[in-house]
Design a protein around this motif. Structure first.
Motif, PDB file in Angstrom:
ATOM      1  N   VAL A 283       0.987  -4.051   4.343  1.00 40.61           N
ATOM      2  CA  VAL A 283      -0.061  -4.278   5.346  1.00 40.61           C
ATOM      3  C   VAL A 283      -0.327  -5.779   5.407  1.00 40.61           C
ATOM      4  O   VAL A 283      -0.617  -6.413   4.392  1.00 40.61           O
TER       5      VAL A 283
ATOM      6  N   LEU B 163      -9.748   2.834   6.028  1.00 40.15           N
ATOM      7  CA  LEU B 163      -8.509   3.502   6.413  1.00 40.15           C
ATOM      8  C   LEU B 163      -8.125   4.514   5.349  1.00 40.15           C
ATOM      9  O   LEU B 163      -8.256   4.250   4.137  1.00 40.15           O
TER      10      LEU B 163
ATOM     11  N   ALA C 131      -3.674  -6.179  10.405  1.00 40.55           N
ATOM     12  CA  ALA C 131      -5.120  -6.214  10.624  1.00 40.55           C
ATOM     13  C   ALA C 131      -5.563  -7.668  10.648  1.00 40.55           C
ATOM     14  O   ALA C 131      -5.222  -8.431   9.737  1.00 40.55           O
TER      15      ALA C 131
ATOM     16  N   THR D 235       0.851  -1.189   0.000  1.00 38.54           N
ATOM     17  CA  THR D 235       0.000   0.000   0.000  1.00 38.54           C
ATOM     18  C   THR D 235       0.885   1.237   0.000  1.00 38.54           C
ATOM     19  O   THR D 235       2.106   1.146   0.147  1.00 38.54           O
TER      20      THR D 235
ATOM     21  N   LEU E  19      -7.184  -3.815  14.542  1.00 38.99           N
ATOM     22  CA  LEU E  19      -6.121  -3.089  13.856  1.00 38.99           C
ATOM     23  C   LEU E  19      -4.962  -2.808  14.800  1.00 38.99           C
ATOM     24  O   LEU E  19      -5.175  -2.483  15.972  1.00 38.99           O
TER      25      LEU E  19
ATOM     26  N   HIS F  90       2.087  -2.920  10.480  1.00 40.51           N
ATOM     27  CA  HIS F  90       0.778  -2.629   9.890  1.00 40.51           C
ATOM     28  C   HIS F  90       0.019  -3.957   9.772  1.00 40.51           C
ATOM     29  O   HIS F  90       0.113  -4.653   8.767  1.00 40.51           O
TER      30      HIS F  90
ATOM     31  N   PHE G 118      -4.849   5.411  11.065  1.00 48.56           N
ATOM     32  CA  PHE G 118      -5.368   5.687   9.720  1.00 48.56           C
ATOM     33  C   PHE G 118      -6.863   5.406   9.601  1.00 48.56           C
ATOM     34  O   PHE G 118      -7.483   5.752   8.591  1.00 48.56           O
ATOM     35  N   CYS G 119      -7.450   4.746  10.591  1.00 48.46           N
ATOM     36  CA  CYS G 119      -8.843   4.304  10.487  1.00 48.46           C
ATOM     37  C   CYS G 119      -9.788   5.487  10.654  1.00 48.46           C
ATOM     38  O   CYS G 119      -9.699   6.241  11.635  1.00 48.46           O
TER      39      CYS G 119
ATOM     40  N   SER H 137      -0.462   1.208  14.539  1.00 46.19           N
ATOM     41  CA  SER H 137      -0.159   2.066  13.392  1.00 46.19           C
ATOM     42  C   SER H 137      -1.354   2.184  12.450  1.00 46.19           C
ATOM     43  O   SER H 137      -1.618   3.265  11.910  1.00 46.19           O
ATOM     44  N   LEU H 138      -2.101   1.094  12.255  1.00 42.76           N
ATOM     45  CA  LEU H 138      -3.268   1.163  11.380  1.00 42.76           C
ATOM     46  C   LEU H 138      -4.421   1.899  12.052  1.00 42.76           C
ATOM     47  O   LEU H 138      -5.234   2.546  11.372  1.00 42.76           O
ATOM     48  N   LYS H 139      -4.515   1.810  13.366  1.00 43.84           N
ATOM     49  CA  LYS H 139      -5.546   2.545  14.086  1.00 43.84           C
ATOM     50  C   LYS H 139      -5.497   4.029  13.738  1.00 43.84           C
ATOM     51  O   LYS H 139      -6.535   4.685  13.603  1.00 43.84           O
TER      52      LYS H 139
ATOM     53  N   LEU I 155      -4.874   6.193   4.038  1.00 46.51           N
ATOM     54  CA  LEU I 155      -3.422   6.043   4.115  1.00 46.51           C
ATOM     55  C   LEU I 155      -2.720   7.225   3.477  1.00 46.51           C
ATOM     56  O   LEU I 155      -3.193   7.765   2.477  1.00 46.51           O
TER      57      LEU I 155
END
Length: 263
Positions: free
Chosen positions: A105, A260, A148, A100, A227, A146, A234-235, A230-232, A262
């Protein structure tokens, strides 16, 4: 900014519900769709039908029971089937990595055991399976920051995720050991995407086929998108799509999508 949409859906037989999956994907072109309960062997996975609508897939099938898949717009790599070093013939985990704009991810589709009832050997297996999942994820999240993991967890995290908590007291899917197992996963630095946001309306993702449960909205929230830290960041949303549960001959579960944004 680019949008990444990750969805989980227990389809309760891909053989029966392939037309619904295709219909849903055409209307909702998410980036990765995590499926559970394929209930078909590997050789019968309908890869050609999915490729015709622009999707790739990796899967771990099993005749009659279980089975998981990742259906994606781009091909995943570093594929892992099942939990390493956990002796289990049941096909419950498939993981792959996707490139991504924010970097790789790692996406995992999980079909967690049901447990049947608190006195069952299947309940003992469920807790052991979650412990093995925790041990694996503790290293996986270090390798893939990253990360999920989406799927049917067969656990309602709190009483707010249960239509009638008193009725479900001391019953499988809501017992304290199960909730503790889920919370242990969260302690790794995972976050329940649905609870990151103020939500309106029903939170449920599963309704029994019996006793007009969907019509009465007598459901549970047992399908989750977890998540990493780090992904949290972007959510921006987590949405439950109830529409497929209204279709003819539906799955008893409905899709849940984490959205998300990004860099």
């Amino acid at each position: 900014m680019t949008t990444l949409k990750l969805t989980t859906w227990n389809v309760n037989s891909l053989n029966v519900r392939l037309p619904q999956v295709i219909q849903w994907l055409q209307a909702n072109p998410v980036d990765v769709l995590c499926l559970q309960e394929l209930k078909i062997p590997d050789e019968r996975f309908p890869i050609e039908a999915l490729q015709e609508i622009g999707y790739q897939a990796v899967w771990a099938g099993q005749k009659t029971y279980n089975g998981v898949a990742l259906i994606s717009r781009t091909q995943g790599y570093d594929v892992q089937r099942n939990i390493p070093d956990f002796d289990d013939h049941q096909q419950r985990i498939i993981a792959a990595t996707y490139d991504t704009s924010a970097g790789p991810v790692r996406v995992i589709s999980a079909y967690c055991p049901n447990g049947q009832d608190l006195e069952s050997d299947k309940y003992t297996y469920k807790l052991a399976w979650f412990e093995a999942l925790y041990q694996w994820l503790s290293t996986e999240i270090q390798k893939y920051p990253h990360l999920a993991i989406l799927g049917d967890y067969n656990i309602a995290p709190t009483d707010a995720d249960v239509h009638d908590p008193a009725k479900w007291q001391n019953v499988v899917l809501v017992s304290e050991p199960e909730r503790a197992a889920l919370n242990k996963l969260l302690s790794l630095g995972l976050h329940d995407a649905y609870r990151l946001f103020e939500q309106n309306g029903s939170p449920f993702t599963w309704w029994d086929y019996r006793r007009f449960a969907f019509r009465r909205d007598a459901g549970l929230r047992i399908d989750h998108a977890l998540l990493s830290d780090s992904l949290k960041e972007f959510c921006v949303a987590c949405e439950i799509d109830r529409e497929p549960r209204t279709w003819e001959q539906p799955s008893d579960h409905t899709p849940v999508t984490a959205v998300l944004q990004l860099p």
